[in-house]
Design a protein around this motif. Structure first.
Motif, PDB file in Angstrom:
ATOM      1  N   LEU A 267      96.210  26.291 -42.790  1.00  0.00           N
ATOM      2  CA  LEU A 267      97.303  27.182 -43.396  1.00  0.00           C
ATOM      3  C   LEU A 267      97.609  28.592 -42.541  1.00  0.00           C
ATOM      4  O   LEU A 267      98.460  28.679 -42.082  1.00  0.00           O
ATOM      5  CB  LEU A 267      97.356  27.428 -44.802  1.00  0.00           C
ATOM      6  N   ALA A 268      96.340  29.403 -42.256  1.00  0.00           N
ATOM      7  CA  ALA A 268      96.366  30.496 -41.459  1.00  0.00           C
ATOM      8  C   ALA A 268      96.549  30.026 -40.338  1.00  0.00           C
ATOM      9  O   ALA A 268      97.576  31.001 -39.597  1.00  0.00           O
ATOM     10  CB  ALA A 268      95.046  31.209 -41.687  1.00  0.00           C
ATOM     11  N   ARG A 270      98.345  27.542 -38.780  1.00  0.00           N
ATOM     12  CA  ARG A 270      99.670  27.198 -38.740  1.00  0.00           C
ATOM     13  C   ARG A 270     100.622  28.490 -38.708  1.00  0.00           C
ATOM     14  O   ARG A 270     101.732  28.559 -38.109  1.00  0.00           O
ATOM     15  CB  ARG A 270     100.151  26.267 -39.779  1.00  0.00           C
ATOM     16  N   ARG A 271     100.410  29.551 -39.457  1.00  0.00           N
ATOM     17  CA  ARG A 271     101.016  30.634 -39.577  1.00  0.00           C
ATOM     18  C   ARG A 271     100.950  31.721 -38.490  1.00  0.00           C
ATOM     19  O   ARG A 271     101.861  32.265 -38.048  1.00  0.00           O
ATOM     20  CB  ARG A 271     100.727  31.522 -40.898  1.00  0.00           C
ATOM     21  N   HIS A 272      99.751  31.781 -37.840  1.00  0.00           N
ATOM     22  CA  HIS A 272      99.445  32.619 -36.964  1.00  0.00           C
ATOM     23  C   HIS A 272      98.408  31.907 -36.005  1.00  0.00           C
ATOM     24  O   HIS A 272      97.247  32.609 -36.284  1.00  0.00           O
ATOM     25  CB  HIS A 272      99.077  34.060 -37.298  1.00  0.00           C
ATOM     26  N   ARG A 303      97.206  34.436 -46.302  1.00  0.00           N
ATOM     27  CA  ARG A 303      98.559  34.223 -46.224  1.00  0.00           C
ATOM     28  C   ARG A 303      99.175  35.095 -45.049  1.00  0.00           C
ATOM     29  O   ARG A 303     100.225  34.771 -44.898  1.00  0.00           O
ATOM     30  CB  ARG A 303      99.199  34.583 -47.527  1.00  0.00           C
ATOM     31  N   ARG A 304      98.421  35.899 -44.665  1.00  0.00           N
ATOM     32  CA  ARG A 304      99.137  36.936 -43.670  1.00  0.00           C
ATOM     33  C   ARG A 304      97.948  37.268 -42.539  1.00  0.00           C
ATOM     34  O   ARG A 304      97.444  38.207 -42.141  1.00  0.00           O
ATOM     35  CB  ARG A 304      99.425  38.196 -43.872  1.00  0.00           C
TER      36      ARG A 304
END
Length: 375
Positions: A267-268, A270-272, A303-304
């Motif tokens: 997930l991380a 994919r986000r960054h 999440r960030r």
């Protein structure tokens, strides 16, 4: 000493053939030029080109001359174009036969062509000294069409120059072998032309792998859930191609020590995607600071993940020092932390320092102090 080195090299270059049924007869096949010619070449490479004796002897196996006339004219051209002594040494050691090329008929037309396309003399010195055999490429059959092709892909001649300056070898390699097959793969998978241009502009080295390896990496990025139409797809492709599978697994293990599952890591990523490009040490230090110094839940960072790739000394510590004061006074909430870290400095000062000087007058001095320590 140089003469002795040259004589030894010459002796090694001779072939002694034992003739069958010829009794004690042997035949010595001499090298094509004399030991004096070799000695002169080695001496010239050392004194005029700045090569070490060992490098000069090695280069003399590929180039030989008896007078300095042509080599002097080549060196004169390079010096006129701003090549430093170190750059000249790099060019000659990697591509010795350049010293026999005609400056006016072979070298100058290529240099002038590249200058006409936007390369400055310092640009050319850096590019050519990095990959000297660019000068061995045909102007009409390779340099011109290759530069045109790169310009079409990155959507401007200016961007083509920038791409080549970042990775000079892209101008030397044949597009049909390195660029075109991979670009075809990206297009077939739905990557827009603009994003392909972004990939070539910023991540040129990623194209210098086999087509099979490249295709495997594309499939892997797709399997991780990236949308080929988004620029994050090519960023993730770059990150994956930059590391081995073992390195990838080690970084998953480092995040795992902070409570992340493999799904959290995916997930991380994919986000960054850059959160997997930083070193294992950097991951550990950043997570330690956020969890143990700032008191955040490690999954809050998942999440960030953009905050992982920021500089700890120059960005995270100074800004978090300010944010911690604001948090203690109830002036901000934890969910604002990522914003405070990623915005430009001017906006950070306006929104998190100047705005609260009435309630916390020490903020500006605190920030300056931490930035001073970082610098």
């Amino acid at each position: 000493m140089l003469a002795n080195l040259a004589r030894k090299a010459l002796l090694h270059a001779r072939v002694i053939l034992a003739l069958p049924n010829a009794g004690a007869r042997t035949l010595l096949r001499p090298a094509s030029t004399s030991s004096e010619s070799r000695s002169f070449t080695v001496s010239y490479l050392v004194n005029a080109c700045g090569l070490s004796p060992e490098s000069a002897l090695s280069a003399s196996l590929r180039v030989r001359f008896e007078t300095p006339s042509r080599p002097d004219s080549v060196l004169g051209l390079l010096k006129e174009r701003g090549f430093s002594p170190t750059q000249i040494s790099d060019v000659v050691s990697r591509y010795p036969t350049v010293l026999l090329a005609s400056p006016d008929k072979i070298l100058l037309p290529k240099i002038e062509f590249l200058r006409s396309r936007g390369f400055s003399d310092p640009d050319l010195a850096r590019v050519i000294s990095a990959v000297p055999r660019i000068l061995a490429r045909s102007l009409e059959k390779h340099l011109r069409p290759t530069l045109d092709y790169i310009g079409d892909v990155v959507q401007s001649g200016e961007n083509a120059v920038a791409a080549i300056k970042r990775y000079p070898r892209i101008l030397y390699e044949s597009p049909g072998t390195q660029l075109i097959p991979k670009i075809t793969t990206l297009r077939n998978n739905g990557v827009p032309h603009k994003n392909i241009g972004h990939f070539v502009l910023y991540h040129g080295p990623r194209f210098l792998v086999s087509t099979e390896q490249f295709d495997e990496a594309v499939d892997r990025v797709k399997a991780l859930g990236f949308n080929p139409s988004k620029v994050g797809f090519v960023t993730a492709l770059h990150v994956i191609r930059c590391m081995s599978e073992s390195s990838w697994r080690k970084k998953i293990g480092v995040y795992g020590k902070w409570g992340w599952s493999e799904e959290d890591v995916a997930l991380a990523f994919r986000r960054h995607p850059w959160c997997m490009a930083v070193s294992e040490s950097k991951i550990t230090k950043a997570m330690d600071f956020f969890v143990n110094e700032m008191g955040l839940d490690s999954l809050h960072i998942a999440r960030r993940p953009v905050v992982i790739s920021l500089s700890l000394r120059k960005r995270i510590v100074p800004r978090c020092s300010v944010f911690r004061v604001l948090l203690s006074k109830g002036l901000v909430h934890t969910h604002s932390l990522a914003t405070s870290l990623i915005i430009p400095e001017r906006r950070f000062l306006e929104e998190f320092v100047t705005r609260y000087l009435g309630e916390a007058p020490q903020l500006l001095d605190l920030y300056k102090e931490k930035m001073g320590l970082a610098n």
